[in-house]
Scaffold this motif. Structure first.
Motif, PDB file in Angstrom:
ATOM      1  N   VAL A 273      -7.637 -11.222   1.925  1.00 14.68           N
ATOM      2  CA  VAL A 273      -7.328 -10.461   0.693  1.00 14.68           C
ATOM      3  C   VAL A 273      -6.161 -11.099  -0.017  1.00 14.68           C
ATOM      4  CG1 VAL A 273      -8.302  -8.352   1.947  1.00 14.68           C
ATOM      5  CG2 VAL A 273      -5.679  -8.933   1.991  1.00 14.68           C
ATOM      6  N   GLY A 274      -5.691 -12.059   0.357  1.00 16.21           N
ATOM      7  CA  GLY A 274      -4.563 -12.713  -0.575  1.00 16.21           C
ATOM      8  C   GLY A 274      -3.154 -12.068  -0.504  1.00 16.21           C
ATOM      9  N   GLY A 275      -2.837 -11.602   0.852  1.00 20.08           N
ATOM     10  CA  GLY A 275      -1.465 -11.204   1.175  1.00 20.08           C
ATOM     11  C   GLY A 275      -1.114  -9.957   0.402  1.00 20.08           C
ATOM     12  N   MET A 276       0.098  -9.925   0.425  1.00 19.82           N
ATOM     13  CA  MET A 276       0.939  -8.631  -0.298  1.00 19.82           C
ATOM     14  C   MET A 276       0.879  -9.106  -1.884  1.00 19.82           C
ATOM     15  SD  MET A 276       2.077  -7.427   2.443  1.00 19.82           S
ATOM     16  CE  MET A 276       2.936  -6.187   2.112  1.00 19.82           C
ATOM     17  N   ALA A 277       0.527  -7.772  -2.550  1.00 18.29           N
ATOM     18  CA  ALA A 277       0.675  -7.542  -4.005  1.00 18.29           C
ATOM     19  C   ALA A 277       1.661  -7.885  -4.915  1.00 18.29           C
ATOM     20  CB  ALA A 277      -0.307  -6.734  -4.525  1.00 18.29           C
ATOM     21  N   HIS A 278       1.787  -8.662  -5.857  1.00 18.86           N
ATOM     22  CA  HIS A 278       3.343  -8.711  -6.720  1.00 18.86           C
ATOM     23  C   HIS A 278       3.398  -7.774  -7.719  1.00 18.86           C
ATOM     24  CE1 HIS A 278       2.785 -12.679  -4.770  1.00 18.86           C
ATOM     25  NE2 HIS A 278       4.324 -12.886  -4.696  1.00 18.86           N
ATOM     26  N   ASP A 279       2.185  -7.125  -8.141  1.00 17.97           N
ATOM     27  CA  ASP A 279       2.456  -6.228  -9.031  1.00 17.97           C
ATOM     28  C   ASP A 279       2.571  -4.712  -8.808  1.00 17.97           C
ATOM     29  OD1 ASP A 279      -0.257  -5.844  -7.799  1.00 17.97           O
ATOM     30  OD2 ASP A 279      -1.455  -5.850  -9.734  1.00 17.97           O
ATOM     31  N   THR A 280       2.808  -4.476  -7.674  1.00 21.15           N
ATOM     32  CA  THR A 280       3.270  -3.001  -7.323  1.00 21.15           C
ATOM     33  C   THR A 280       4.343  -3.015  -6.476  1.00 21.15           C
ATOM     34  OG1 THR A 280       2.420  -1.310  -6.195  1.00 21.15           O
ATOM     35  CG2 THR A 280       1.691  -3.437  -5.340  1.00 21.15           C
ATOM     36  N   ILE A 281       5.350  -1.949  -6.545  1.00 19.83           N
ATOM     37  CA  ILE A 281       6.460  -1.778  -5.979  1.00 19.83           C
ATOM     38  C   ILE A 281       6.270  -1.150  -4.527  1.00 19.83           C
ATOM     39  CG2 ILE A 281       7.220   0.804  -6.531  1.00 19.83           C
ATOM     40  CD1 ILE A 281       9.828  -0.686  -7.317  1.00 19.83           C
ATOM     41  N   GLY A 282       5.364  -0.760  -4.336  1.00 22.33           N
ATOM     42  CA  GLY A 282       4.579  -0.054  -3.160  1.00 22.33           C
ATOM     43  C   GLY A 282       3.548  -0.963  -2.307  1.00 22.33           C
ATOM     44  N   GLU A 283       4.103  -2.209  -2.129  1.00 20.04           N
ATOM     45  CA  GLU A 283       3.168  -3.471  -1.708  1.00 20.04           C
ATOM     46  C   GLU A 283       2.920  -2.944   0.006  1.00 20.04           C
ATOM     47  OE1 GLU A 283       7.002  -3.393  -0.185  1.00 20.04           O
ATOM     48  OE2 GLU A 283       6.563  -4.057  -2.250  1.00 20.04           O
ATOM     49  N   GLY A 333       5.477   3.802  -6.293  1.00 22.64           N
ATOM     50  CA  GLY A 333       4.279   3.041  -5.706  1.00 22.64           C
ATOM     51  C   GLY A 333       3.089   3.829  -5.619  1.00 22.64           C
ATOM     52  N   ILE A 334       3.112   4.988  -4.982  1.00 26.41           N
ATOM     53  CA  ILE A 334       1.801   5.672  -5.064  1.00 26.41           C
ATOM     54  C   ILE A 334       1.101   5.805  -6.312  1.00 26.41           C
ATOM     55  CG2 ILE A 334       1.115   8.111  -4.615  1.00 26.41           C
ATOM     56  CD1 ILE A 334       3.191   8.331  -2.502  1.00 26.41           C
ATOM     57  N   ALA A 335       1.894   6.134  -7.299  1.00 25.18           N
ATOM     58  CA  ALA A 335       1.149   6.255  -8.559  1.00 25.18           C
ATOM     59  C   ALA A 335       0.432   4.803  -9.067  1.00 25.18           C
ATOM     60  CB  ALA A 335       2.184   6.672  -9.688  1.00 25.18           C
ATOM     61  N   GLU A 336       1.253   3.816  -8.719  1.00 26.76           N
ATOM     62  CA  GLU A 336       0.482   2.390  -9.137  1.00 26.76           C
ATOM     63  C   GLU A 336      -0.715   2.351  -8.153  1.00 26.76           C
ATOM     64  OE1 GLU A 336       4.624   0.131 -10.725  1.00 26.76           O
ATOM     65  OE2 GLU A 336       3.774  -0.189  -8.602  1.00 26.76           O
ATOM     66  N   ILE A 337      -0.578   2.541  -6.910  1.00 27.43           N
ATOM     67  CA  ILE A 337      -1.648   2.173  -6.066  1.00 27.43           C
ATOM     68  C   ILE A 337      -2.897   3.078  -6.458  1.00 27.43           C
ATOM     69  CG2 ILE A 337      -2.396   2.833  -3.635  1.00 27.43           C
ATOM     70  CD1 ILE A 337       0.473   2.087  -2.917  1.00 27.43           C
ATOM     71  N   LEU A 338      -2.784   4.194  -6.720  1.00 28.65           N
ATOM     72  CA  LEU A 338      -3.880   5.111  -7.028  1.00 28.65           C
ATOM     73  C   LEU A 338      -4.589   4.615  -8.497  1.00 28.65           C
ATOM     74  CD1 LEU A 338      -2.623   8.833  -5.857  1.00 28.65           C
ATOM     75  CD2 LEU A 338      -4.368   7.361  -5.001  1.00 28.65           C
ATOM     76  N   ARG A 339      -3.760   4.213  -9.317  1.00 23.56           N
ATOM     77  CA  ARG A 339      -4.432   3.747 -10.501  1.00 23.56           C
ATOM     78  C   ARG A 339      -4.949   2.373 -10.353  1.00 23.56           C
ATOM     79  NH1 ARG A 339       0.446   2.572 -14.899  1.00 23.56           N
ATOM     80  NH2 ARG A 339       0.907   0.858 -13.280  1.00 23.56           N
ATOM     81  N   THR A 340      -4.479   1.484  -9.806  1.00 18.93           N
ATOM     82  CA  THR A 340      -5.124   0.370  -9.294  1.00 18.93           C
ATOM     83  C   THR A 340      -6.494   0.485  -8.667  1.00 18.93           C
ATOM     84  OG1 THR A 340      -3.049  -0.900  -9.152  1.00 18.93           O
ATOM     85  CG2 THR A 340      -4.714  -1.986  -7.945  1.00 18.93           C
ATOM     86  N   MET A 344     -12.097   3.699  -6.428  1.00 18.75           N
ATOM     87  CA  MET A 344     -12.679   4.080  -5.308  1.00 18.75           C
ATOM     88  C   MET A 344     -12.816   5.605  -5.098  1.00 18.75           C
ATOM     89  SD  MET A 344     -10.168   1.732  -2.715  1.00 18.75           S
ATOM     90  CE  MET A 344     -11.184   2.181  -1.299  1.00 18.75           C
ATOM     91  N   LEU A 345     -12.123   6.392  -6.070  1.00 17.57           N
ATOM     92  CA  LEU A 345     -11.904   7.808  -5.896  1.00 17.57           C
ATOM     93  C   LEU A 345     -13.338   8.387  -6.097  1.00 17.57           C
ATOM     94  CD1 LEU A 345      -8.674   8.412  -8.009  1.00 17.57           C
ATOM     95  CD2 LEU A 345      -9.291   9.130  -5.652  1.00 17.57           C
ATOM     96  N   LEU A 346     -13.692   9.305  -5.087  1.00 14.71           N
ATOM     97  CA  LEU A 346     -14.983  10.095  -5.281  1.00 14.71           C
ATOM     98  C   LEU A 346     -16.180   9.131  -5.282  1.00 14.71           C
ATOM     99  CD1 LEU A 346     -13.693  12.820  -7.612  1.00 14.71           C
ATOM    100  CD2 LEU A 346     -13.754  12.922  -5.049  1.00 14.71           C
ATOM    101  N   ARG A 347     -16.079   7.874  -4.423  1.00 11.99           N
ATOM    102  CA  ARG A 347     -17.289   7.184  -4.535  1.00 11.99           C
ATOM    103  C   ARG A 347     -17.862   7.031  -3.173  1.00 11.99           C
ATOM    104  NH1 ARG A 347     -16.807   2.782  -8.172  1.00 11.99           N
ATOM    105  NH2 ARG A 347     -19.009   2.123  -7.069  1.00 11.99           N
ATOM    106  N   PRO A 348     -18.910   7.568  -2.748  1.00  8.13           N
ATOM    107  CA  PRO A 348     -19.394   7.615  -1.546  1.00  8.13           C
ATOM    108  C   PRO A 348     -19.361   6.309  -0.678  1.00  8.13           C
ATOM    109  CG  PRO A 348     -20.994   8.868  -3.044  1.00  8.13           C
ATOM    110  CD  PRO A 348     -19.969   8.189  -3.808  1.00  8.13           C
ATOM    111  N   ARG A 349     -19.616   5.235  -1.446  1.00 14.80           N
ATOM    112  CA  ARG A 349     -19.495   3.885  -0.771  1.00 14.80           C
ATOM    113  C   ARG A 349     -18.233   3.658   0.110  1.00 14.80           C
ATOM    114  NH1 ARG A 349     -20.124  -0.886  -4.992  1.00 14.80           N
ATOM    115  NH2 ARG A 349     -20.090  -1.916  -2.948  1.00 14.80           N
ATOM    116  N   TYR A 350     -17.262   4.426  -0.418  1.00 16.82           N
ATOM    117  CA  TYR A 350     -16.076   4.084   0.410  1.00 16.82           C
ATOM    118  C   TYR A 350     -15.497   5.195   1.360  1.00 16.82           C
ATOM    119  CZ  TYR A 350     -15.203   0.688  -3.656  1.00 16.82           C
ATOM    120  OH  TYR A 350     -15.487  -0.338  -4.534  1.00 16.82           O
TER     121      TYR A 350
END
Length: 479
Positions: A273-283, A333-340, A344-350
């Motif tokens: 998955v490419g390790g830790m993300a650089h574009d969020t503060i809640g990595e 961090g929570i806000a950034e993760i949920l935006r990114t 996935m929100l309300l998608r049955p495939r997840y």
């Protein structure tokens, strides 16, 4: 005569009822998670005599582990933390300390304590990183057990990616450099991988607060409540978050947060998955959500688990200023993760992640501080303009704070019955008092810090980690 303010009173009354219902739902969800956690703990306690940790320790098939410790200006606690890691009871593991451009004496203390020598080692780029590696060092007496990397400052995520590239073992444990682990923590957190090596993708463990505890030789030898009430309130909060929240979500199959202070992952999946993300503060949390996203997209069976027995002891903020920076960063961090990962929100495939866990985090985590702050305005305003009566205000207070106090006390009792970490009755009494006092000032301050973090995320303000000064562990307090 027409009352021109009738619509204002009606709007405030309706808003107060909505907020009232919100707090009922929020605290009821906490209570539900607590009941799930209680069932899991009692199940765990029944299995303790047969957990097979001794067999795991002696088995030649037990997978080796790379422990990654990113460090930035951790001079006060880095030596006891590394000592604790080196003394862990585990058959085969290496410790990789990544000094992320520290400006204090972090590296000097490590070099002096462990007699480090520089070695010519190339750092692979399997996982991308930005900060240039300056040098790689090993302990003279244990070159395969302790590696220290010096690099230009690039942030915690960048430091961890360098550590992933250098790690040589199939399991990677991420631990904060200001943390101390219990002796059998690695054995306990590796157990799910040994039981189900094909499907377990990640395992998280409990983080507890070390302030006030005596640490000798990298071991917590005396667990005590700290003197500061601010830290005591954080202890109650941590018990709710780890004992109740994460254990409950793990039992539901919806765990989306593993603390960066103590978590273990399969190295092959980290690279995938490419390790830790650089574009969020809640990595740390973003990595877990990205693993869910990645594996669900490909239809691969997997599990993300939380185990309550292994413990990482970490130093909590002792001042409101430092606490504010920490909680602002966490909620951002929570806000950034949920935006990114909004797709996935309300998608049955997840599965449960998309249909239950992430919507819950939107409604009851991301928005909670805004509802809390609005309640501080709406309820007094409702009383002032006669939109609500005093009976409603009392019922509101009981639901918003009394119900929450009940959950906090239940979490403390559950911890005492299950793990008995605080052996003194006076410490438990202080914990119960802290659970009461946190409703006056502490919760409201946290709500402000959290709302500020979410607002910063939505405005895309520059990410700033902020200074987190440490007092260090080895201060044995007098009774």
């Amino acid at each position: 005569m027409v009352d021109d303010w009738a619509w204002v009173r009606t709007a405030i009354a309706v808003a107060d009822v909505v907020v009232f219902v919100y707090f009922v739902a929020l605290n009821s969800s906490y209570l539900g998670l607590l009941l799930l956690a209680a069932a899991e703990f009692f199940r765990h306690l029944r299995r303790v005599p047969f957990n097979g940790l001794e067999d795991l320790f002696r088995s030649p098939l037990t997978q080796p582990v790379s422990v990654l410790m990113p460090a930035f200006n951790e001079g006060a606690s880095i030596v006891p933390a590394v000592q604790a890691m080196m003394a862990l009871r585990y058959p085969r593991f290496e410790i990789v300390v990544i000094d992320d451009g520290s400006t204090d004496d972090t590296f000097a203390r490590l070099e002096r304590e462990f007699d480090l020598v520089q070695v010519p080692r190339v750092v692979p780029d399997e996982v991308p990183f930005h900060g240039a590696v300056i040098s790689v060092h090993v302990a003279r007496a244990n070159p395969d057990g302790l590696i220290v990397v010096r690099k230009a400052n690039g942030g915690k995520a960048d430091a961890l990616n360098v550590g992933i590239n250098l790690s040589r073992h199939p399991l990677v444990c991420m631990a904060d450099a200001d943390s101390v682990l219990d002796p059998e923590a690695l054995l306990s957190v590796v157990k799910p991988f040994a039981d189900d090596p094909l499907e377990v993708a990640a395992v998280g463990g409990v983080v507890r607060i070390a302030n006030g505890c005596a640490v000798v030789g990298g071991r917590v030898v005396d667990v005590r409540m700290p003197r500061q009430w601010l830290v005591r309130m954080q202890i109650v909060e941590y018990l709710r978050a780890f004992l109740m929240g994460r254990t409950g979500w793990s039992r539901l199959g919806g765990l989306v947060v593993i603390s960066g202070a103590f978590g273990m992952f399969r190295r092959d999946l980290l690279a995938e998955v490419g390790g830790m993300a650089h574009d969020t503060i809640g990595e740390d949390a973003e990595l877990v959500v990205r693993l869910h996203h990645h594996l669900r997209e490909r239809g691969r069976p997997y599990r993300v688990i939380f185990v309550a027995e292994p413990v990482s002891w970490s130093e909590a903020p002792a001042t409101m200023c430092v606490l504010g920076r920490q909680r602002t960063r966490w909620h951002r961090g929570i806000a950034e993760i949920l935006r990114t990962h909004s797709g996935m929100l309300l998608r049955p495939r997840y599965g449960r992640i998309g249909m239950v866990a992430l919507p819950y985090y939107v409604v009851f985590e991301l928005l909670a501080p805004f509802v809390e702050l609005s309640a501080l305005v709406l309820v007094p305003a409702g009383l002032l303009v006669d939109a609500i009566d005093l009976d409603f205000a009392w019922r509101f207070a009981l639901v918003a704070y009394g119900y929450g106090l009940l959950v906090s006390v239940a979490a403390l009792l559950l911890e005492e019955v299950s793990f008995h970490r605080y052996p003194r009755w006076d410490d438990l009494g202080r914990g119960f008092l802290a659970a009461t006092l946190e409703n006056v000032g502490y919760r409201q301050a946290l709500a402000y810090f959290q709302a500020r973090g979410a607002w910063q995320a939505w405005r895309n303000k520059k990410r700033v980690w902020g200074a987190m000064p440490r007092q260090g562990f080895d201060t044995v307090r007098s009774p």
